[in-house]
Scaffold this active site. Structure first.
Site, PDB file in Angstrom:
ATOM      1  N   ASP A 117       0.931  -1.100   0.019  1.00  0.00           N
ATOM      2  CA  ASP A 117      -0.061   0.187   0.020  1.00  0.00           C
ATOM      3  C   ASP A 117       0.738   1.251   0.066  1.00  0.00           C
ATOM      4  O   ASP A 117       1.867   1.176   0.553  1.00  0.00           O
ATOM      5  CB  ASP A 117      -0.816  -0.101   1.241  1.00  0.00           C
ATOM      6  N   ASP A 136      -7.117  -1.589  -4.654  1.00  0.00           N
ATOM      7  CA  ASP A 136      -8.289  -1.057  -3.805  1.00  0.00           C
ATOM      8  C   ASP A 136      -9.244   0.001  -4.539  1.00  0.00           C
ATOM      9  O   ASP A 136     -10.520  -0.208  -4.234  1.00  0.00           O
ATOM     10  CB  ASP A 136      -7.739  -0.438  -2.289  1.00  0.00           C
TER      11      ASP A 136
END
Length: 169
Positions: A117, A136
Site C-alpha cells: 500500500d 483497492d
C-alpha cells in the site's frame, strides 16, 4: 466478455505498474514517505497483511493463504457470473475492475506475503493514518459500479395472480 477481460487486465497492469514505480523506482520502501500534493495526496509505505484497514492482519501464514484463497474464489465467482449471463458495457467494465484489482492484491500476497500500500489522503486538519493502493480503488469502484449498473430481471415486480371470475381494473 471481451470488455470484461480487457478491463480486468488493464486494472491489474495499472495496479502492478503503480506499485513497482512508487515502491521500487521511487524507493518508497526505503524512504517511508513522499509528499506529493500535501495533504491531499501523499505516498506512505505500508504492508497490509489483512484486508481493509488491516482487519484479519495477524500476519500468520494461515491468514495469508486464507486471504489468497478468498481473493481467488471471489474473482472466479464474479468471472463465472459474467460468463453465464449477457451484460451491458458498464457491468462488464465494473466486474473487470473488481477482478483486476483483486488479482493485483492476490499477486502481492503471493509474491511479498502482504499487499503493498502507498496512497494516503488527509484533508482539512484531519490526519488519515490509513494507506491503500490502486487495486483497492479498482475493487471499490468495480463493486459500486456493479451495484449501480446491474439489475436482476428475475426480481422485478410480479403481477398479481389472476382470481377466477374477477376482472382487473
Amino acid at each position: 466478455m471481451r470488455v470484461f477481460s480487457i478491463a480486468a487486465l488493464v486494472a491489474f497492469l495499472i495496479d502492478q505498474i503503480s506499485k513497482y514505480v512508487v515502491i521500487h523506482s521511487m524507493e518508497l520502501a526505503r524512504v517511508g514517505s513522499i509528499d506529493v500534493w500535501p495533504p491531499l495526496v501523499n505516498f506512505r509505505y505500508g504492508e497490509n497483511r489483512g484486508i481493509n484497514f488491516g482487519l484479519f492482519g495477524d500476519g500468520s501464514e494461515v491468514s495469508r493463504w486464507f486471504l489468497i484463497a478468498l481473493g481467488v474464489v471471489i474473482c472466479a465467482a464474479v468471472t463465472f457470473w459474467m460468463y453465464r449471463r449477457r451484460f451491458d458495457l458498464w457491468p462488464q467494465i465494473s466486474a473487470g475492475l473488481l477482478v483486476g484489482g483483486a488479482m493485483g492484491n492476490v499477486v502481492d500476497r503471493l509474491y511479498y506475503g502482504y499487499v503493498l500500500d502507498f496512497l494516503n489522503n488527509s484533508c482539512c486538519g484531519l490526519r488519515n493514518p490509513f494507506v491503500y493502493n490502486v487495486a483497492d480503488i479498482f475493487i471499490f469502484a468495480g463493486a459500486i459500479g456493479l451495484v449501480l449498473s446491474t439489475d436482476d430481471k428475475k426480481t422485478g415486480a410480479k403481477k398479481p395472480p389472476k382470481v377466477p371470475g374477477k376482472k382487473r381494473q
